[in-house]
Design a protein around this motif. Structure first.
Motif, PDB file in Angstrom:
ATOM      1  N   ILE A 161      33.170   7.337 -13.785  1.00  0.00           N
ATOM      2  CA  ILE A 161      32.619   6.140 -14.434  1.00  0.00           C
ATOM      3  C   ILE A 161      31.248   6.426 -15.027  1.00  0.00           C
ATOM      4  CG2 ILE A 161      31.749   3.800 -14.010  1.00  0.00           C
ATOM      5  CD1 ILE A 161      34.002   3.486 -11.949  1.00  0.00           C
ATOM      6  N   SER A 162      30.422   7.162 -14.287  1.00  0.00           N
ATOM      7  CA  SER A 162      29.073   7.498 -14.776  1.00  0.00           C
ATOM      8  C   SER A 162      29.142   8.343 -16.035  1.00  0.00           C
ATOM      9  CB  SER A 162      28.290   8.236 -13.684  1.00  0.00           C
ATOM     10  OG  SER A 162      28.128   7.429 -12.545  1.00  0.00           O
ATOM     11  N   LYS A 163      30.032   9.336 -16.037  1.00  0.00           N
ATOM     12  CA  LYS A 163      30.138  10.223 -17.200  1.00  0.00           C
ATOM     13  C   LYS A 163      30.723   9.491 -18.407  1.00  0.00           C
ATOM     14  CE  LYS A 163      30.253  14.694 -14.881  1.00  0.00           C
ATOM     15  NZ  LYS A 163      30.931  16.003 -14.726  1.00  0.00           N
ATOM     16  N   VAL A 164      31.691   8.607 -18.169  1.00  0.00           N
ATOM     17  CA  VAL A 164      32.255   7.818 -19.267  1.00  0.00           C
ATOM     18  C   VAL A 164      31.177   6.917 -19.864  1.00  0.00           C
ATOM     19  CG1 VAL A 164      33.868   5.960 -19.840  1.00  0.00           C
ATOM     20  CG2 VAL A 164      34.643   7.890 -18.463  1.00  0.00           C
ATOM     21  N   SER A 165      30.354   6.310 -19.018  1.00  0.00           N
ATOM     22  CA  SER A 165      29.264   5.452 -19.493  1.00  0.00           C
ATOM     23  C   SER A 165      28.266   6.238 -20.326  1.00  0.00           C
ATOM     24  CB  SER A 165      28.551   4.795 -18.307  1.00  0.00           C
ATOM     25  OG  SER A 165      29.430   3.969 -17.588  1.00  0.00           O
ATOM     26  N   MET A 166      27.969   7.463 -19.884  1.00  0.00           N
ATOM     27  CA  MET A 166      27.047   8.325 -20.626  1.00  0.00           C
ATOM     28  C   MET A 166      27.625   8.692 -21.991  1.00  0.00           C
ATOM     29  SD  MET A 166      25.603  10.845 -17.610  1.00  0.00           S
ATOM     30  CE  MET A 166      24.814  11.923 -18.811  1.00  0.00           C
ATOM     31  N   MET A 167      28.935   8.991 -22.023  1.00  0.00           N
ATOM     32  CA  MET A 167      29.597   9.326 -23.282  1.00  0.00           C
ATOM     33  C   MET A 167      29.546   8.147 -24.249  1.00  0.00           C
ATOM     34  SD  MET A 167      33.031  11.312 -21.955  1.00  0.00           S
ATOM     35  CE  MET A 167      32.925  12.732 -20.869  1.00  0.00           C
ATOM     36  N   GLU A 168      29.816   6.948 -23.726  1.00  0.00           N
ATOM     37  CA  GLU A 168      29.781   5.749 -24.574  1.00  0.00           C
ATOM     38  C   GLU A 168      28.377   5.499 -25.101  1.00  0.00           C
ATOM     39  OE1 GLU A 168      31.311   2.724 -22.031  1.00  0.00           O
ATOM     40  OE2 GLU A 168      33.426   3.197 -22.452  1.00  0.00           O
ATOM     41  N   GLN A 169      27.377   5.734 -24.273  1.00  0.00           N
ATOM     42  CA  GLN A 169      25.993   5.541 -24.688  1.00  0.00           C
ATOM     43  C   GLN A 169      25.611   6.535 -25.783  1.00  0.00           C
ATOM     44  OE1 GLN A 169      24.069   3.071 -23.723  1.00  0.00           O
ATOM     45  NE2 GLN A 169      22.405   3.756 -25.064  1.00  0.00           N
ATOM     46  N   GLN A 170      26.046   7.780 -25.623  1.00  0.00           N
ATOM     47  CA  GLN A 170      25.755   8.803 -26.634  1.00  0.00           C
ATOM     48  C   GLN A 170      26.421   8.470 -27.963  1.00  0.00           C
ATOM     49  OE1 GLN A 170      27.005  12.472 -24.817  1.00  0.00           O
ATOM     50  NE2 GLN A 170      25.158  12.653 -23.553  1.00  0.00           N
ATOM     51  N   LEU A 171      27.669   7.941 -27.891  1.00  0.00           N
ATOM     52  CA  LEU A 171      28.366   7.555 -29.121  1.00  0.00           C
ATOM     53  C   LEU A 171      27.630   6.424 -29.835  1.00  0.00           C
ATOM     54  CD1 LEU A 171      32.107   7.616 -27.967  1.00  0.00           C
ATOM     55  CD2 LEU A 171      31.033   9.120 -29.656  1.00  0.00           C
ATOM     56  N   LYS A 172      27.108   5.470 -29.087  1.00  0.00           N
ATOM     57  CA  LYS A 172      26.347   4.374 -29.675  1.00  0.00           C
ATOM     58  C   LYS A 172      25.063   4.873 -30.323  1.00  0.00           C
ATOM     59  CE  LYS A 172      28.019   0.721 -26.584  1.00  0.00           C
ATOM     60  NZ  LYS A 172      27.643  -0.223 -25.500  1.00  0.00           N
ATOM     61  N   GLU A 173      24.396   5.807 -29.634  1.00  0.00           N
ATOM     62  CA  GLU A 173      23.148   6.352 -30.164  1.00  0.00           C
ATOM     63  C   GLU A 173      23.390   7.178 -31.431  1.00  0.00           C
ATOM     64  OE1 GLU A 173      21.478   8.513 -26.939  1.00  0.00           O
ATOM     65  OE2 GLU A 173      20.832   6.721 -25.840  1.00  0.00           O
ATOM     66  N   ASN A 174      24.513   7.912 -31.443  1.00  0.00           N
ATOM     67  CA  ASN A 174      24.842   8.720 -32.631  1.00  0.00           C
ATOM     68  C   ASN A 174      25.274   7.843 -33.803  1.00  0.00           C
ATOM     69  OD1 ASN A 174      24.290  11.056 -31.234  1.00  0.00           O
ATOM     70  ND2 ASN A 174      26.419  11.376 -30.607  1.00  0.00           N
ATOM     71  N   LYS A 175      25.885   6.708 -33.476  1.00  0.00           N
ATOM     72  CA  LYS A 175      26.376   5.820 -34.524  1.00  0.00           C
ATOM     73  C   LYS A 175      25.251   4.988 -35.132  1.00  0.00           C
ATOM     74  CE  LYS A 175      29.838   2.235 -35.355  1.00  0.00           C
ATOM     75  NZ  LYS A 175      30.849   1.338 -34.757  1.00  0.00           N
ATOM     76  N   ALA A 176      24.239   4.680 -34.343  1.00  0.00           N
ATOM     77  CA  ALA A 176      23.149   3.808 -34.801  1.00  0.00           C
ATOM     78  C   ALA A 176      22.433   4.325 -36.041  1.00  0.00           C
ATOM     79  CB  ALA A 176      22.163   3.575 -33.664  1.00  0.00           C
ATOM     80  N   PRO A 177      22.006   5.607 -36.103  1.00  0.00           N
ATOM     81  CA  PRO A 177      21.337   6.106 -37.314  1.00  0.00           C
ATOM     82  C   PRO A 177      22.214   6.026 -38.559  1.00  0.00           C
ATOM     83  CG  PRO A 177      20.981   7.599 -35.480  1.00  0.00           C
ATOM     84  CD  PRO A 177      22.011   6.614 -35.046  1.00  0.00           C
ATOM     85  N   LYS A 178      23.519   6.255 -38.421  1.00  0.00           N
ATOM     86  CA  LYS A 178      24.437   6.187 -39.560  1.00  0.00           C
ATOM     87  C   LYS A 178      24.509   4.767 -40.095  1.00  0.00           C
ATOM     88  CE  LYS A 178      27.339  10.069 -38.062  1.00  0.00           C
ATOM     89  NZ  LYS A 178      28.691  10.472 -37.670  1.00  0.00           N
ATOM     90  N   ASP A 179      24.560   3.792 -39.156  1.00  0.00           N
ATOM     91  CA  ASP A 179      24.616   2.394 -39.565  1.00  0.00           C
ATOM     92  C   ASP A 179      23.352   1.994 -40.307  1.00  0.00           C
ATOM     93  OD1 ASP A 179      27.068   2.202 -38.405  1.00  0.00           O
ATOM     94  OD2 ASP A 179      26.357   1.297 -36.537  1.00  0.00           O
ATOM     95  N   GLU A 180      22.202   2.515 -39.846  1.00  0.00           N
ATOM     96  CA  GLU A 180      20.947   2.208 -40.502  1.00  0.00           C
ATOM     97  C   GLU A 180      20.900   2.817 -41.905  1.00  0.00           C
ATOM     98  OE1 GLU A 180      17.811   3.545 -38.014  1.00  0.00           O
ATOM     99  OE2 GLU A 180      18.298   2.158 -36.366  1.00  0.00           O
ATOM    100  N   PHE A 181      21.468   4.039 -42.029  1.00  0.00           N
ATOM    101  CA  PHE A 181      21.461   4.723 -43.316  1.00  0.00           C
ATOM    102  C   PHE A 181      22.350   4.001 -44.327  1.00  0.00           C
ATOM    103  CE2 PHE A 181      23.253   7.859 -46.237  1.00  0.00           C
ATOM    104  CZ  PHE A 181      22.081   8.381 -46.804  1.00  0.00           C
ATOM    105  N   THR A 182      23.527   3.562 -43.859  1.00  0.00           N
ATOM    106  CA  THR A 182      24.472   2.920 -44.793  1.00  0.00           C
ATOM    107  C   THR A 182      24.003   1.535 -45.202  1.00  0.00           C
ATOM    108  OG1 THR A 182      25.739   2.145 -42.885  1.00  0.00           O
ATOM    109  CG2 THR A 182      26.482   4.168 -43.951  1.00  0.00           C
ATOM    110  N   SER A 183      23.094   0.931 -44.431  1.00  0.00           N
ATOM    111  CA  SER A 183      22.619  -0.408 -44.751  1.00  0.00           C
ATOM    112  C   SER A 183      21.665  -0.426 -45.968  1.00  0.00           C
ATOM    113  CB  SER A 183      21.911  -1.014 -43.535  1.00  0.00           C
ATOM    114  OG  SER A 183      20.747  -0.281 -43.238  1.00  0.00           O
ATOM    115  N   PHE A 184      21.088   0.713 -46.336  1.00  0.00           N
ATOM    116  CA  PHE A 184      20.142   0.767 -47.471  1.00  0.00           C
ATOM    117  C   PHE A 184      20.897   0.738 -48.792  1.00  0.00           C
ATOM    118  CE2 PHE A 184      17.303   2.326 -44.154  1.00  0.00           C
ATOM    119  CZ  PHE A 184      16.202   1.534 -44.429  1.00  0.00           C
TER     120      PHE A 184
END
Length: 208
Positions: free
Chosen positions: A185-208
């Motif tokens: 459960i801990s490792k799955v949570s970490m993976m999900e958190q990393q995916l969110k962090e990696n996705k966030a910059p892309k979302d910010e870039f596409t918003s411009f």
């Protein structure tokens, strides 16, 4: 088990079954069988002791071994899987100590109470059938109980030790399974958190 609950369990177990590294889920995948082997060893000792007391020697070994040595493997494994592992994986227990106590209680039943009830009954039955030991008839339950107590009293300390060991084994194995689940459960949570962090910059870039 309700269909939705069964689907949730199978989905969670499929993740566990294919999890890498396998060492993270070793207890969940293998320890239910260990509970069965522990129960089998206990049943083997109790079977051997009461067979010896009624002088069965090598006679009818297989008929007494099936319920006392082989069957406990299945009883313990199935009970542990059904009443400990499934609720654990489905996260029905928020209290770690509670699930460990349940694991210990189930192992105490399968590895001690079950063989202690069945062992003397099976041995006494075959002793009466084969006339290897003079036992009271079934119509004299008090005398039969007296014989049982006479046989059992000399090994009571050892039997209490077996009971304690079975309980401790059940609790320890359940603790190891819970730790495995917490790791996943801990490792799955970490993976999900990393995916969110990696996705966030892309979302910010596409918003411009």
């Amino acid at each position: 088990m309700p269909s939705k609950e069964f689907e949730s369990f199978m989905e969670a177990y499929s993740v566990i079954d294919s999890w890498k590294p396998a060492s993270d889920v070793y207890a969940i995948k293998n320890y239910p069988l260990v509970t069965g082997l522990a129960s089998s060893l206990s049943g083997a000792y109790i079977n051997s002791y009461y067979r010896q007391k009624v002088k069965l020697r090598s006679r009818v070994f297989f008929p007494t071994a099936v319920p006392m040595i082989f069957l406990p493997v299945f009883v313990s494994t199935i009970l542990h899987h059904q009443f400990v592992q499934r609720p654990l994986i489905l996260q029905k227990f928020q209290c770690p100590v509670c699930i460990e106590l349940r694991g210990g209680a189930i192992q105490l039943f399968a590895g001690f109470i079950y063989p202690m009830v069945l062992g003397p009954v099976v041995a006494f039955h075959f002793a009466s059938t084969l006339y290897t030991y003079a036992l009271p008839t079934i119509k004299e339950p008090k005398k039969l109980l007296d014989v049982f107590l006479k046989f059992t009293k000399p090994v009571l300390p050892r039997l209490w030790l077996i009971a304690g060991a079975q309980t401790a084994i059940g609790m320890a194995l359940t603790h190891a399974e819970a730790y495995n689940l917490f790791t996943v459960i801990s490792k799955v949570s970490m993976m999900e958190q990393q995916l969110k962090e990696n996705k966030a910059p892309k979302d910010e870039f596409t918003s411009f």
